[in-house]
Design a protein around this motif. Structure first.
Motif, PDB file in Angstrom:
ATOM      1  N   GLN A 142     -15.908  -8.269  17.501  1.00  0.00           N
ATOM      2  CA  GLN A 142     -16.432  -6.910  17.339  1.00  0.00           C
ATOM      3  C   GLN A 142     -16.215  -6.418  15.916  1.00  0.00           C
ATOM      4  O   GLN A 142     -17.099  -5.787  15.328  1.00  0.00           O
ATOM      5  N   LEU A 143     -15.043  -6.707  15.347  1.00  0.00           N
ATOM      6  CA  LEU A 143     -14.766  -6.314  13.971  1.00  0.00           C
ATOM      7  C   LEU A 143     -15.713  -7.014  12.991  1.00  0.00           C
ATOM      8  O   LEU A 143     -16.066  -6.462  11.958  1.00  0.00           O
ATOM      9  N   ALA A 144     -16.114  -8.226  13.339  1.00  0.00           N
ATOM     10  CA  ALA A 144     -17.009  -9.003  12.470  1.00  0.00           C
ATOM     11  C   ALA A 144     -18.475  -8.639  12.686  1.00  0.00           C
ATOM     12  O   ALA A 144     -19.337  -9.099  11.951  1.00  0.00           O
ATOM     13  N   HIS A 145     -18.769  -7.826  13.692  1.00  0.00           N
ATOM     14  CA  HIS A 145     -20.141  -7.389  13.993  1.00  0.00           C
ATOM     15  C   HIS A 145     -21.083  -8.567  14.231  1.00  0.00           C
ATOM     16  O   HIS A 145     -22.195  -8.591  13.726  1.00  0.00           O
ATOM     17  N   VAL A 183     -16.526 -11.990   6.883  1.00  0.00           N
ATOM     18  CA  VAL A 183     -15.221 -11.524   6.420  1.00  0.00           C
ATOM     19  C   VAL A 183     -14.951 -10.172   7.067  1.00  0.00           C
ATOM     20  O   VAL A 183     -15.792  -9.284   7.045  1.00  0.00           O
ATOM     21  N   VAL A 184     -13.772 -10.039   7.652  1.00  0.00           N
ATOM     22  CA  VAL A 184     -13.370  -8.822   8.365  1.00  0.00           C
ATOM     23  C   VAL A 184     -12.548  -7.953   7.412  1.00  0.00           C
ATOM     24  O   VAL A 184     -11.744  -8.473   6.642  1.00  0.00           O
ATOM     25  N   ALA A 243      -2.605  -6.000  17.677  1.00  0.00           N
ATOM     26  CA  ALA A 243      -1.806  -6.002  18.910  1.00  0.00           C
ATOM     27  C   ALA A 243      -2.028  -4.718  19.704  1.00  0.00           C
ATOM     28  O   ALA A 243      -2.168  -4.755  20.925  1.00  0.00           O
ATOM     29  N   GLU A 244      -2.086  -3.581  19.001  1.00  0.00           N
ATOM     30  CA  GLU A 244      -2.339  -2.313  19.688  1.00  0.00           C
ATOM     31  C   GLU A 244      -3.733  -2.291  20.303  1.00  0.00           C
ATOM     32  O   GLU A 244      -3.915  -1.799  21.411  1.00  0.00           O
ATOM     33  N   MET A 245      -4.709  -2.831  19.599  1.00  0.00           N
ATOM     34  CA  MET A 245      -6.081  -2.851  20.105  1.00  0.00           C
ATOM     35  C   MET A 245      -6.212  -3.749  21.333  1.00  0.00           C
ATOM     36  O   MET A 245      -6.980  -3.462  22.245  1.00  0.00           O
ATOM     37  N   GLN A 278     -11.619 -14.463   7.811  1.00  0.00           N
ATOM     38  CA  GLN A 278     -12.994 -14.868   8.033  1.00  0.00           C
ATOM     39  C   GLN A 278     -13.123 -15.358   9.462  1.00  0.00           C
ATOM     40  O   GLN A 278     -12.349 -16.197   9.914  1.00  0.00           O
ATOM     41  N   ILE A 279     -14.106 -14.816  10.168  1.00  0.00           N
ATOM     42  CA  ILE A 279     -14.338 -15.153  11.565  1.00  0.00           C
ATOM     43  C   ILE A 279     -15.562 -16.053  11.642  1.00  0.00           C
ATOM     44  O   ILE A 279     -16.620 -15.715  11.132  1.00  0.00           O
ATOM     45  N   HIS A 280     -15.423 -17.196  12.267  1.00  0.00           N
ATOM     46  CA  HIS A 280     -16.549 -18.113  12.458  1.00  0.00           C
ATOM     47  C   HIS A 280     -17.172 -17.824  13.821  1.00  0.00           C
ATOM     48  O   HIS A 280     -16.475 -17.514  14.782  1.00  0.00           O
ATOM     49  N   ASN A 281     -18.486 -17.924  13.910  1.00  0.00           N
ATOM     50  CA  ASN A 281     -19.152 -17.580  15.169  1.00  0.00           C
ATOM     51  C   ASN A 281     -18.768 -18.488  16.329  1.00  0.00           C
ATOM     52  O   ASN A 281     -19.009 -18.160  17.478  1.00  0.00           O
TER      53      ASN A 281
END
Length: 87
Positions: free
Chosen positions: A22-25, A35-36, A45-47, A75-78
């Motif tokens: 979600q952060l990476a849209h 890139v987030v 952790a709270e989220m 960086q988030i990979h799909n």
């Protein structure tokens, strides 16, 4: 209420994967890697509703599996979608 149901039926690993995506849209982007913005493990952790130690454990696991890169920037990979979609 949805958050409680999510915590009851989904693992914290899956919830973390979903938050990162979600952060990476990824729903809006066709990119294979995004890139987030800077975010701490405490905030994640709270989220997610877990401890920072568990977030650290899962982030290391995601990195070893090639789902994320973390070296100053996140960086988030799909391919992380596989964690959310796999039951």
């Amino acid at each position: 209420m949805l958050c409680l149901v999510d915590q009851l039926f989904n693992s914290s690993e899956k919830r973390l994967a979903r938050v990162l995506l979600q952060l990476a849209h990824f729903s809006k982007s066709g990119e294979s890697e995004v890139v987030v913005p800077k975010i701490t493990q405490e905030m994640l952790a709270e989220m997610v509703g877990t401890t920072r130690a568990r977030v650290s454990f899962f982030m290391n696991r995601f990195r070893k599996m090639g789902f994320i890169k973390y070296n100053g920037t996140l960086q988030i990979h799909n391919s992380l979608l596989n964690v959310v979609l796999h039951d």
